[in-house]
Design a protein around this motif. Structure first.
Motif, PDB file in Angstrom:
ATOM      1  N   ASP A   1      -3.578 -12.325  15.861  1.00 27.24           N
ATOM      2  CA  ASP A   1      -2.623 -13.120  15.871  1.00 27.24           C
ATOM      3  C   ASP A   1      -1.874 -13.319  14.330  1.00 27.24           C
ATOM      4  OD1 ASP A   1      -2.486 -13.157  18.251  1.00 27.24           O
ATOM      5  OD2 ASP A   1      -3.362 -15.177  18.432  1.00 27.24           O
ATOM      6  N   GLY A   2      -2.887 -13.939  13.430  1.00 26.71           N
ATOM      7  CA  GLY A   2      -2.307 -14.080  12.049  1.00 26.71           C
ATOM      8  C   GLY A   2      -1.752 -12.969  11.382  1.00 26.71           C
ATOM      9  N   ILE A   3      -2.581 -11.784  11.389  1.00 27.53           N
ATOM     10  CA  ILE A   3      -2.211 -10.436  10.557  1.00 27.53           C
ATOM     11  C   ILE A   3      -0.721 -10.076  11.334  1.00 27.53           C
ATOM     12  CG2 ILE A   3      -2.673  -8.036  10.555  1.00 27.53           C
ATOM     13  CD1 ILE A   3      -4.271  -9.551   8.722  1.00 27.53           C
ATOM     14  N   GLU A   4      -0.568 -10.177  12.605  1.00 29.32           N
ATOM     15  CA  GLU A   4       0.605  -9.642  13.110  1.00 29.32           C
ATOM     16  C   GLU A   4       1.843 -10.646  12.784  1.00 29.32           C
ATOM     17  OE1 GLU A   4       2.332  -8.906  17.819  1.00 29.32           O
ATOM     18  OE2 GLU A   4       0.438 -10.103  17.708  1.00 29.32           O
ATOM     19  N   ALA A   5       1.643 -12.023  12.923  1.00 30.82           N
ATOM     20  CA  ALA A   5       2.664 -12.681  12.517  1.00 30.82           C
ATOM     21  C   ALA A   5       3.031 -12.614  11.068  1.00 30.82           C
ATOM     22  CB  ALA A   5       2.382 -14.224  12.777  1.00 30.82           C
TER      23      ALA A   5
ATOM     24  N   SER B   1       0.811  -1.205   0.216  1.00 32.75           N
ATOM     25  CA  SER B   1       0.121   0.024  -0.029  1.00 32.75           C
ATOM     26  C   SER B   1       0.903   1.316   0.080  1.00 32.75           C
ATOM     27  CB  SER B   1      -0.970   0.096   1.267  1.00 32.75           C
ATOM     28  OG  SER B   1      -1.625   1.206   1.407  1.00 32.75           O
ATOM     29  N   SER B   2       0.299   2.428  -0.722  1.00 35.05           N
ATOM     30  CA  SER B   2       1.365   3.541  -0.774  1.00 35.05           C
ATOM     31  C   SER B   2       0.741   4.453   0.529  1.00 35.05           C
ATOM     32  CB  SER B   2       0.831   4.380  -1.968  1.00 35.05           C
ATOM     33  OG  SER B   2      -0.618   4.655  -2.327  1.00 35.05           O
ATOM     34  N   THR B   3      -0.388   4.053   1.372  1.00 38.13           N
ATOM     35  CA  THR B   3      -0.777   4.726   2.344  1.00 38.13           C
ATOM     36  C   THR B   3       0.445   4.631   3.472  1.00 38.13           C
ATOM     37  OG1 THR B   3      -3.181   4.368   2.080  1.00 38.13           O
ATOM     38  CG2 THR B   3      -2.447   5.155   4.344  1.00 38.13           C
ATOM     39  N   PRO B   4       0.810   5.461   4.001  1.00 34.51           N
ATOM     40  CA  PRO B   4       1.900   5.527   5.205  1.00 34.51           C
ATOM     41  C   PRO B   4       1.301   4.550   6.358  1.00 34.51           C
ATOM     42  CG  PRO B   4       1.607   7.992   4.658  1.00 34.51           C
ATOM     43  CD  PRO B   4       0.472   7.095   3.893  1.00 34.51           C
ATOM     44  N   LYS B   5       2.247   3.722   6.676  1.00 38.28           N
ATOM     45  CA  LYS B   5       2.004   2.319   7.491  1.00 38.28           C
ATOM     46  C   LYS B   5       1.039   3.049   8.854  1.00 38.28           C
ATOM     47  CE  LYS B   5       3.519  -0.492   4.691  1.00 38.28           C
ATOM     48  NZ  LYS B   5       3.412   0.284   3.580  1.00 38.28           N
ATOM     49  N   HIS B   6       1.513   4.167   9.371  1.00 37.28           N
ATOM     50  CA  HIS B   6       1.018   4.491  10.544  1.00 37.28           C
ATOM     51  C   HIS B   6      -0.677   5.134  10.505  1.00 37.28           C
ATOM     52  CE1 HIS B   6       2.428   8.353   9.028  1.00 37.28           C
ATOM     53  NE2 HIS B   6       1.597   8.948   9.945  1.00 37.28           N
ATOM     54  N   GLU B   7      -0.932   5.233   9.152  1.00 37.10           N
ATOM     55  CA  GLU B   7      -2.173   5.707   8.831  1.00 37.10           C
ATOM     56  C   GLU B   7      -3.056   4.475   8.261  1.00 37.10           C
ATOM     57  OE1 GLU B   7      -2.771   8.996   6.485  1.00 37.10           O
ATOM     58  OE2 GLU B   7      -0.738   9.983   7.222  1.00 37.10           O
ATOM     59  N   ILE B   8      -2.781   3.250   8.556  1.00 37.10           N
ATOM     60  CA  ILE B   8      -3.451   2.239   8.347  1.00 37.10           C
ATOM     61  C   ILE B   8      -3.857   1.301   9.672  1.00 37.10           C
ATOM     62  CG2 ILE B   8      -3.195  -0.250   7.193  1.00 37.10           C
ATOM     63  CD1 ILE B   8      -1.217   0.863   5.288  1.00 37.10           C
ATOM     64  N   ALA B   9      -5.071   0.624   9.620  1.00 33.85           N
ATOM     65  CA  ALA B   9      -5.431   0.109  10.814  1.00 33.85           C
ATOM     66  C   ALA B   9      -6.177  -1.055  10.429  1.00 33.85           C
ATOM     67  CB  ALA B   9      -6.424   0.887  11.881  1.00 33.85           C
ATOM     68  N   VAL B  10      -5.631  -2.357  11.074  1.00 35.61           N
ATOM     69  CA  VAL B  10      -6.561  -3.574  11.223  1.00 35.61           C
ATOM     70  C   VAL B  10      -7.318  -3.762  12.301  1.00 35.61           C
ATOM     71  CG1 VAL B  10      -6.238  -6.232  10.679  1.00 35.61           C
ATOM     72  CG2 VAL B  10      -4.547  -4.509   9.652  1.00 35.61           C
ATOM     73  N   LEU B  11      -8.491  -3.893  12.113  1.00 29.25           N
ATOM     74  CA  LEU B  11      -9.615  -3.885  13.321  1.00 29.25           C
ATOM     75  C   LEU B  11     -10.203  -5.453  13.088  1.00 29.25           C
ATOM     76  CD1 LEU B  11     -11.727  -0.590  12.894  1.00 29.25           C
ATOM     77  CD2 LEU B  11      -9.488  -0.898  13.734  1.00 29.25           C
ATOM     78  N   PHE B  12     -10.138  -5.749  14.712  1.00 29.35           N
ATOM     79  CA  PHE B  12     -10.590  -7.320  14.848  1.00 29.35           C
ATOM     80  C   PHE B  12     -11.584  -7.173  15.992  1.00 29.35           C
ATOM     81  CE2 PHE B  12      -6.518  -6.412  16.528  1.00 29.35           C
ATOM     82  CZ  PHE B  12      -6.599  -6.748  18.006  1.00 29.35           C
ATOM     83  N   ARG B  13     -12.770  -8.114  15.963  1.00 32.02           N
ATOM     84  CA  ARG B  13     -13.663  -8.372  17.107  1.00 32.02           C
ATOM     85  C   ARG B  13     -13.193  -9.106  18.042  1.00 32.02           C
ATOM     86  NH1 ARG B  13     -15.942  -8.566  20.865  1.00 32.02           N
ATOM     87  NH2 ARG B  13     -18.223  -8.843  21.037  1.00 32.02           N
ATOM     88  N   ASN B  14     -12.317 -10.089  17.698  1.00 31.38           N
ATOM     89  CA  ASN B  14     -11.681 -11.168  18.878  1.00 31.38           C
ATOM     90  C   ASN B  14     -10.266 -11.126  18.702  1.00 31.38           C
ATOM     91  OD1 ASN B  14     -14.389 -12.196  19.278  1.00 31.38           O
ATOM     92  ND2 ASN B  14     -14.064 -12.913  17.238  1.00 31.38           N
ATOM     93  N   ASN B  15      -9.487 -11.200  19.994  1.00 30.79           N
ATOM     94  CA  ASN B  15      -8.030 -11.240  19.973  1.00 30.79           C
ATOM     95  C   ASN B  15      -7.343 -12.094  19.072  1.00 30.79           C
ATOM     96  OD1 ASN B  15      -7.788  -8.707  21.533  1.00 30.79           O
ATOM     97  ND2 ASN B  15      -8.156 -10.186  23.309  1.00 30.79           N
TER      98      ASN B  15
END
Length: 675
Positions: free
Chosen positions: A351-355, A333-347
């Motif tokens: 994990d999969g995104i983080e890893a 993505s060309s969006t600066p990384k600090h302006e991107i968010a991944v939102l989740f309902r359950n913790n």
């Protein structure tokens, strides 16, 4: 004056006559600007700053609002405004008017309650119901204080749990003594602060011309009753019923819904102009949230101009494919990384995104849940991995033995020191092929200073007590087994560690080593211990369904670690990447990984809402335990309205850990993204 920058709706609200005013401030409509302008308006109208009370749900929010007011007024004026959370304000006011107020943490007061509880007798009562534990009784009483301040505890308890009727008089007697002791020493917890504040207001008048309340939709009944106890001339409440997402914490949406019923002269103002999101994103949010009852009529209006991409649905065949693909998409993505968010309902969804982001070298920071790399199961996996790769890692050894009953940190270090000597600096050798050392252990008079307490091995040397377990003879030959502190539980754990080392010592492939650790009896013991602890209820019982869920989550994390290992051929490099890289990834700047609850009040240029499967979002298990679909829909609404320009929604059809198929979330159908 801060009024100049307001739109018409904001201006009408900020300059409302004194009275009972409720401002419905939808997502991105300038709630904070309106509150700041209201305070400025009050000061301009001659209200003294010390007659203004601002109640917020975080002290940070209060300080930010006051700081903005300070741009227009002198510091000596602004600092006189009383502001903060319900608890912070109550504590300050109580300290001003009462000498004996000592704030205590719940953990401390639970000890006090336990000391009272243990003097009572329950076993003489003829019932199959087990009495609540002291800790659970404390938490239950806290819930009662938040939700039903106008009822007696016994009455409330019998409505909630009639099977505890025989215990109710004992509970009430315990709580009576508990309250008396707290009063004698001036002890208060967070609920007590509000209750004591209410009592103080009944004794003496503490006057505020106007009380402003932020996040009004998240107030509970105790907080609402405290607001009324101030008997202020004017009330200015700001909130949004569509963003009420804290029912689990006692928040009651009926408080904002019943505003006009409780205050007959109350006026309602609605802020509809959204300054955050694109037309397409707001349209999607409106389509979904309209399926909830409309407490007050409203619809968000777009103010932003320009061309923006429509929200996009991403569909994947398998859960982990979803995480990897989204991580790739974020990386490119060309969006600066600090302006991107991944939102989740359950913790577990994070994990999969983080890893996956970690593997691609994309930095991120996680809020609203424990980092994948900081979970106890992954730390245990990496500790076992380190024991094989680096047999001199004492801390990895000690951490592993924290899961053994009867082996504390001191005993574990003694074991490590002995194995280190017996193996000439290699604990693997010391465990499997120990040197033949006998004499140094026989007497206390001749100390082998390298072995310390192990000088006494042969003095206690009866390994025969463990032969009934059928351990390998080679294991019995190890001198450490003669240590007097070993009991049956701890020696079984030690034997599992021995088998693990024996089976894994020659493995060099990261993937094969991770696989072997996951299948080892010692890790299964650790996983079972963690799952049991996570499924243990406050009354001491173990919920087997919760334990099964916990084991599935552990299995999912192990599978993720295994996937990460496939990209490495060198065991040490993999270990270094996991230990060092995880720390770099979890701190500093980067992609924001947030639970929906943690995202409230924030905004991002590019947002991904993941795992939109029926069962996970909405969370059907939480619904079955007392939640409701309307609150889940409000959570979805909050998630969508965090996005400014770009919104991706994603789901996967299959979970290879649980081996189940997932239907898409009903919210995707309501949004018009699927048929």
């Amino acid at each position: 004056m801060p009024l100049r920058s307001l739109n018409k709706e904001q201006y009408e609200a900020a300059t409302a006559p004194f009275g009972r005013n409720l401002v419905i401030a939808s997502a991105g409509t300038g709630k904070t600007s309106t509150i700041v302008a209201r305070i400025g308006y009050l000061l301009h109208k001659g209200v003294k700053p010390e007659e203004i009370l601002l109640l917020t749900f975080t002290n940070k929010a209060a300080s930010e609002m006051i700081e903005r007011v300070g741009r227009y007024f002198e510091p000596k004026i602004v600092k006189k405004i009383e502001s903060g959370t319900f608890h912070a304000v109550s504590y300050r006011l109580l300290k001003e008017h009462k000498e004996n107020v000592v704030l205590k943490q719940p953990s401390e007061l639970k000890i006090l309650l336990k000391s009272i509880y243990e003097k009572r007798v329950f076993h003489h009562l003829e019932t199959d119901t087990k009495p609540y534990t002291p800790a659970y009784l404390y938490d239950l009483y806290s819930l009662y204080q938040n939700r039903s301040p106008n009822k007696e505890f016994g009455e409330w308890l019998l409505e909630r749990s009639p099977e505890h009727e025989l215990f109710a008089p004992i509970y009430e007697d315990i709580l009576d003594e508990f309250r008396e002791l707290k009063s004698r020493f001036g002890y208060v917890d967070f609920n007590d602060l509000l209750i004591e504040m209410k009592n103080l207001l009944n004794e003496k008048e503490i006057f505020f011309k106007e009380i402003l309340v932020d996040e009004y939709q998240d107030t509970n009944r105790l907080q609402s009753s405290l607001i009324d106890s101030f008997r202020s001339d004017s009330l200015f409440c700001v909130g949004d019923y569509d963003q009420s997402i804290y029912a689990f914490n006692g928040a009651d949406i009926n408080i904002i819904a019943s505003f006009k019923e409780r205050y007959k002269d109350g006026k309602i103002f609605v802020l509809k102009k959204n300054y955050r999101s694109s037309k397409e994103i707001l349209s999607l949010a409106n389509r979904v949230i309209k399926n909830n009852p409309r407490i007050f009529p409203k619809e968000l209006e777009v103010t932003r101009e320009g061309e923006f991409p429509p929200p996009k649905l991403l569909v994947f065949n398998e859960l982990f494919d979803q995480y990897r693909s989204i991580a790739e998409k974020i990386k490119n993505s060309s969006t600066p990384k600090h302006e991107i968010a991944v939102l989740f309902r359950n913790n577990s969804s994070a994990d999969g995104i983080e890893a996956s982001l970690r593997e691609l070298g994309v930095g991120c920071k996680r809020r609203g849940g424990v980092s994948f790399f900081d979970t106890k199961e992954i730390k245990a996996m990496l500790d076992l991995y380190s024991v094989i790769v680096n047999p001199k890692d004492m801390m990895a050894f000690i951490h592993t033995f924290e899961y053994a009953k009867g082996i504390g940190g001191v005993f574990a270090k003694e074991l490590f020191d002995a194995l280190y000597v017996l193996g000439d600096g290699d604990i693997v050798r010391g465990l499997l092929k120990p040197k033949n050392i006998k004499k140094p252990f026989k007497t206390r008079k001749v100390k082998n200073h390298q072995l310390g307490l192990f000088d006494d091995f042969e003095e206690f040397g009866s390994v025969g007590r463990f032969r009934k377990f059928g351990f390998e003879e080679r294991f019995f030959s190890n001198p450490t087994l003669k240590h007097p502190k070993f009991n049956e539980e701890s020696v079984k754990f030690y034997y599992a560690f021995y088998l693990f080392v024996k089976n894994c010592k020659n493995l060099s492939s990261p993937t094969s080593l991770v696989f072997s650790i996951a299948k080892s009896s010692i890790f299964k013991h650790i996983a079972n211990s963690l799952a049991k602890k996570r499924a243990t209820m406050k009354d001491g019982s173990v919920d087997e369904d919760l334990k099964k869920e916990a084991l599935e989550r552990i299995e999912r994390k192990v599978l993720l670690l295994s996937d990460l290992s496939k990209n490495y051929t060198d065991s040490r490099r993999f270990l270094n990447a996991m230990l060092l890289g995880s720390k770099e990834m979890s701190e500093g700047e980067g992609v924001n990984l947030l639970s929906v609850h943690a995202s409230k009040g924030l905004e991002f240029k590019e947002v991904y809402i993941i795992d939109l499967m029926d069962g996970r979002f909405p969370n059907r298990k939480l619904i079955s335990r007392g939640g409701d679909l309307e609150e889940e829909r409000r959570l979805f609404y909050v998630a969508v309205t965090r996005a400014k320009d770009i919104l991706y929604l994603s789901y996967a059809k299959y979970d290879r850990v649980k081996k189940i198929d997932y239907p898409p979330s009903p919210f995707l159908k309501e949004a018009g993204l699927i048929v």
